[in-house]
Design an enzyme around this catalytic site. Structure first.
Site, mmCIF file in Angstrom:
data_model
loop_
_atom_site.group_PDB
_atom_site.id
_atom_site.type_symbol
_atom_site.label_atom_id
_atom_site.label_comp_id
_atom_site.label_asym_id
_atom_site.label_seq_id
_atom_site.Cartn_x
_atom_site.Cartn_y
_atom_site.Cartn_z
ATOM 1 N N CYS A 36 0.832 -1.205 0.000
ATOM 2 C CA CYS A 36 0.000 0.000 0.000
ATOM 3 C C CYS A 36 0.867 1.257 0.000
ATOM 4 C CB CYS A 36 -0.954 0.008 1.189
ATOM 5 S SG CYS A 36 -0.142 -0.106 2.799
ATOM 6 N N HIS A 79 -1.684 1.235 7.567
ATOM 7 C CA HIS A 79 -2.141 1.134 6.173
ATOM 8 C C HIS A 79 -2.156 2.531 5.562
ATOM 9 C CE1 HIS A 79 -4.215 -0.367 2.680
ATOM 10 N NE2 HIS A 79 -5.224 0.462 2.862
#
EC number: 3.4.19.12
Length: 525
Positions: free
Chosen positions: A187, A479
């Site tokens: 990510c 994240h």
């Protein structure tokens, strides 16, 4: 000017007008040979004020050069009733009756033909003076081959006729929006790819096929970025799998190899560095940036940071200017003292804003970054004026602003005693004016107090937000996502393969880790 075009050009189109117009382009506009360039430099001055500047124009009816900015050419046109003039820098033709630059198919064709001839002459002359090669090995097209305007060939025109259906770009068009598959803790890469593919000038560069690869295409990161842009703007809606990009990043930035979670900021700098190395223009042309590289990465992302070190004894100033791709900003809550900005005060008042309470702003962080810092007795430097080691103060300011300004909010703190994430909320604006932080504004900055006069017409240093990278979670487990701006005022959240509509409030209320701003107005060199 009416849709039918300028009606006043017909008065010019008499006798040998084509030959006369060609001579003007050859001698005073494009100037392909060294001789014509010398002639232009000597003769092209305003016949009224004698300057070379102020947008010189030449009358098309007689030999007369005059300033457009000071309206000297307007006075000539009015007195002589010579209604057409040509811009000696760009070759555009201005009609004083229409009060606008005009388009005429025949004149435009002559301008393009003479421009191509000039490019070939300049390119051949450059190659003859810089390479010991026989004429058969020289590029016959000169510099014009690399940067000539694209025009469709007969075959392409035929294809366009057989395929009349066109994709229309509307305000709610989703072309350019595409998710990216997470290949295992990637990510950090996906969020930066989303920001780069929505950087306006970078998008324009790659979609116009400007990259000329001199490496093996399977090892060139720029070629892969070019392919990525094609994928993003192809109209496909299924998520893209960036496995080739990941492989090239592992190959050229080995510290990022592996499936562990990496820092998005670290990936951004590594990606820009590899892209810079792979697309660096080696023709020796110096661009207007501190490290004189003319590659597209430096043209867009490189700015100049000025460091002034002032001796506390003789007040002599030592100045250095270093290139930068991003600005890393300290946050309140870190181990580095943040407030107050002014020595000895408990409350800072800047531009009428009190900072003893309330949310910290991006402007606060920039003020702290550019405030004078006392280096102390443990960090004495040798003063060239005193010829001895003295205490000093150091101040950073912006000497040259990049087209794209990236601000890195230092949310991850690593020290011998501490490893943690700083979650302090920092308010950031949709539009940002960097004028107070310029080196040229330093005189109006006193002890961190900014006394800025608002000039609504000065847009040189104004920026607009177009991407925000956020980090959710902790230092050990988190994240990354990105907010990107599509068109003028539409925002979308990119969470790996999932793209969702977002509001401006969603963007401005987010925590913020990397903030990407684009200059509102560009000056073409």
């Amino acid at each position: 000017m009416s849709p039918a075009g300028c009606p006043h050009v017909n008065g010019f189109k008499v006798d040998n007008w084509k030959q006369n117009l060609r001579l003007i382009y050859q001698c005073f506009v494009w100037s392909g040979s060294a001789e014509t360039r010398k002639r232009k430099a000597k003769s092209c001055i305003c016949h009224m004020c004698g300057t070379h500047l102020n947008r010189l124009h030449s009358c098309l009816y007689c030999v007369f050069f005059a300033c457009f900015a000071k309206k000297h050419i307007h006075e000539h046109a009015k007195s002589k009733r010579h209604n057409l003039a040509i811009d000696l820098l760009y070759g555009g033709i201005y009609c004083f009756m229409c009060q606008d630059y005009i388009y005429d198919k025949e004149m435009e064709q002559i301008a393009k033909e003479e421009q191509r001839k000039a490019w070939k002459m300049q390119g051949t002359a450059t190659q003859n003076t810089t390479h010991d090669k026989p004429p058969s090995e020289l590029n016959p097209n000169g510099i014009g081959e690399k940067y000539s305007t694209w025009e469709p060939t007969k075959k392409e025109l035929e294809l366009l006729r057989h395929n009349p259906k066109r994709r229309r770009i509307t305000s709610n068009c989703t072309i350019g929006l595409r998710g990216l598959i997470n290949l295992g803790n990637t990510c950090f890469m996906n969020c930066i790819v989303q920001a780069l593919t929505h950087t306006p000038l970078l998008r324009d560069f790659f979609l116009s096929d400007r990259h000329k690869c001199e490496m093996q295409s399977n090892s060139c990161l720029v070629c892969e970025m070019s392919q990525l842009f094609q994928e993003f703007y192809s109209g496909h809606r299924s998520p893209h799998v960036p496995f080739r990009l990941l492989h090239l990043v592992w190959t050229h930035a080995r510290h990022l190899a592996g499936y562990e979670q990496q820092d998005a900021h670290e990936f951004l700098i590594a990606a820009l560095d590899v892209l810079h190395r792979h697309c660096k223009d080696d023709n020796g042309k110096k661009a207007n940036n501190p490290n004189h590289c003319n590659c597209i990465i430096d043209q867009i992302f490189t700015g100049g940071l000025q460091s002034d070190v002032t001796c506390q004894v003789c007040h002599g100033v030592s100045t250095t200017i270093d290139p930068f791709w991003d600005i890393s900003l300290d946050l309140p809550g870190s181990s580095t003292p943040f407030w107050p900005l002014s020595p000895g005060g408990e409350v800072s008042v800047l531009n009428g804003e009190s900072h003893s309470t309330g949310a910290t702003t991006l402007m606060d962080c920039l003020r702290r970054f550019t405030r004078p810092e006392h280096l102390g007795s443990s960090a004495k430097i040798k003063c060239s004026g005193c010829h001895s080691y003295q205490e000093s103060t150091k101040q950073l300011t912006m000497k040259k602003l990049p087209i794209v300004a990236c601000f890195h909010l230092k949310r991850f703190e690593h020290s011998a005693k501490l490893r943690r994430k700083i979650t302090t909320y920092v308010s950031f604006p949709l539009e940002l004016d960097m004028t107070p932080f310029m080196a040229s504004s330093k005189e109006s900055r006193m002890n961190g107090q900014y006394q800025q006069t608002v000039d609504p017409f000065n847009n040189d240093n104004k920026y607009s937000l177009f991407a925000v990278v956020n980090h959710q979670g902790t230092l050990e487990s988190g994240h990354y996502t990105t907010f990107i701006r599509q068109h003028k005022d539409q925002w979308f959240k990119c969470d790996d393969a999932i793209i969702t509509k977002a509001s401006i409030k969603d963007v401005l209320d987010s925590e913020g880790y990397l903030l990407f701003y684009h200059k509102q107005f560009l000056e073409y060199e």
